[in-house]
Design an enzyme around this catalytic site. Structure first.
Site, mmCIF file in Angstrom:
data_model
loop_
_atom_site.group_PDB
_atom_site.id
_atom_site.type_symbol
_atom_site.label_atom_id
_atom_site.label_comp_id
_atom_site.label_asym_id
_atom_site.label_seq_id
_atom_site.Cartn_x
_atom_site.Cartn_y
_atom_site.Cartn_z
ATOM 1 N N ASP A 35 34.930 4.828 78.200
ATOM 2 C CA ASP A 35 36.567 6.122 77.941
ATOM 3 C C ASP A 35 36.092 6.888 79.528
ATOM 4 O O ASP A 35 35.259 7.199 79.527
ATOM 5 C CB ASP A 35 36.762 7.139 76.920
ATOM 6 C CG ASP A 35 37.972 7.752 77.002
ATOM 7 O OD1 ASP A 35 38.322 8.207 77.927
ATOM 8 O OD2 ASP A 35 38.505 7.359 75.900
ATOM 9 N N GLY A 98 47.466 11.194 69.124
ATOM 10 C CA GLY A 98 46.785 11.485 69.700
ATOM 11 C C GLY A 98 46.956 10.381 70.036
ATOM 12 O O GLY A 98 46.587 10.073 71.721
ATOM 13 N N HIS A 105 42.601 0.227 68.941
ATOM 14 C CA HIS A 105 41.340 1.017 70.228
ATOM 15 C C HIS A 105 40.457 1.264 69.061
ATOM 16 O O HIS A 105 41.209 2.630 68.488
ATOM 17 C CB HIS A 105 41.589 0.925 71.509
ATOM 18 C CG HIS A 105 42.574 1.993 71.521
ATOM 19 N ND1 HIS A 105 43.166 2.271 71.524
ATOM 20 C CD2 HIS A 105 42.163 3.529 71.925
ATOM 21 C CE1 HIS A 105 44.297 3.825 72.086
ATOM 22 N NE2 HIS A 105 42.947 4.242 71.869
ATOM 23 N N HIS A 107 37.918 4.201 69.397
ATOM 24 C CA HIS A 107 36.512 5.269 69.827
ATOM 25 C C HIS A 107 36.001 5.064 68.800
ATOM 26 O O HIS A 107 35.359 5.540 67.849
ATOM 27 C CB HIS A 107 37.326 6.143 69.833
ATOM 28 C CG HIS A 107 38.633 6.549 70.837
ATOM 29 N ND1 HIS A 107 38.703 7.014 72.100
ATOM 30 C CD2 HIS A 107 39.672 6.588 70.262
ATOM 31 C CE1 HIS A 107 40.293 7.207 72.289
ATOM 32 N NE2 HIS A 107 40.579 6.557 71.444
#
Length: 119
Positions: A35, A98, A105, A107
Site C-alpha cells: 500500500d 472506506g 481488494h 488489505h
C-alpha cells in the site's frame, strides 16, 4: 462487464503494468503489492487480476477467486513474518466503509497491535 479490465481503474492499470507498484507476489489470478499509504508495518493489498467492483460482487461471481485472494493474503503474512503474531485481512465494501478504489481488494495488515473494533 464484470471481470473485464476497466480503463479508468487504478488497480486494473497495476495488473496490466501501466502503473508501477511494489509487487510482492503474483499468481495467475492475483497480484499483491505494498500500500502506498501503509497503516501498519505490513500493509499489502491483494487483488484479483479480474475486475470486480467490490468483495460482494467478487464473491457472488467468482467464489473460487475469493479463496485465491485469501490464500495469497496468508502467503503475504507468512513472507512478512506476521503470521505467527497475527494479522488482519480487511475488505472495505462501499464508500461508506472506506473503499476508495472500486476494484475488489483485501488489505493485509500486521506487524503492530491492531485495535478492535477498527474504525
Amino acid at each position: 462487464m464484470a471481470g473485464e479490465p476497466q480503463a479508468d481503474c487504478l488497480f486494473c492499470k497495476i495488473v496490466s503494468g501501466d502503473i508501477p507498484a511494489t509487487i510482492v507476489r503474483e499468481t495467475d489470478t492475483t497480484v499483491a503489492f505494498r500500500d502506498i499509504n501503509p497503516q501498519a508495518p505490513t500493509h499489502v493489498l491483494v487483488i484479483p487480476r479480474a475486475h470486480y467492483p467490490d468483495a460482494a460482487a467478487l464473491a457472488t461471481a467468482e467464489p473460487g477467486l475469493v479463496a485465491d485472494v485469501l490464500r495469497e493474503a496468508a502467503e503475504v503474512a507468512a513472507e512478512d513474518k506476521v503470521d505467527g503474531t497475527g494479522y488482519r485481512v480487511v475488505f472495505n465494501t462501499g464508500a461508506g466503509a472506506g473503499q476508495t478504489v472500486f476494484h475488489a481488494h483485501a488489505h493485509v495488515l500486521g506487524g503492530r497491535g491492531l485495535e478492535w473494533p477498527p474504525g
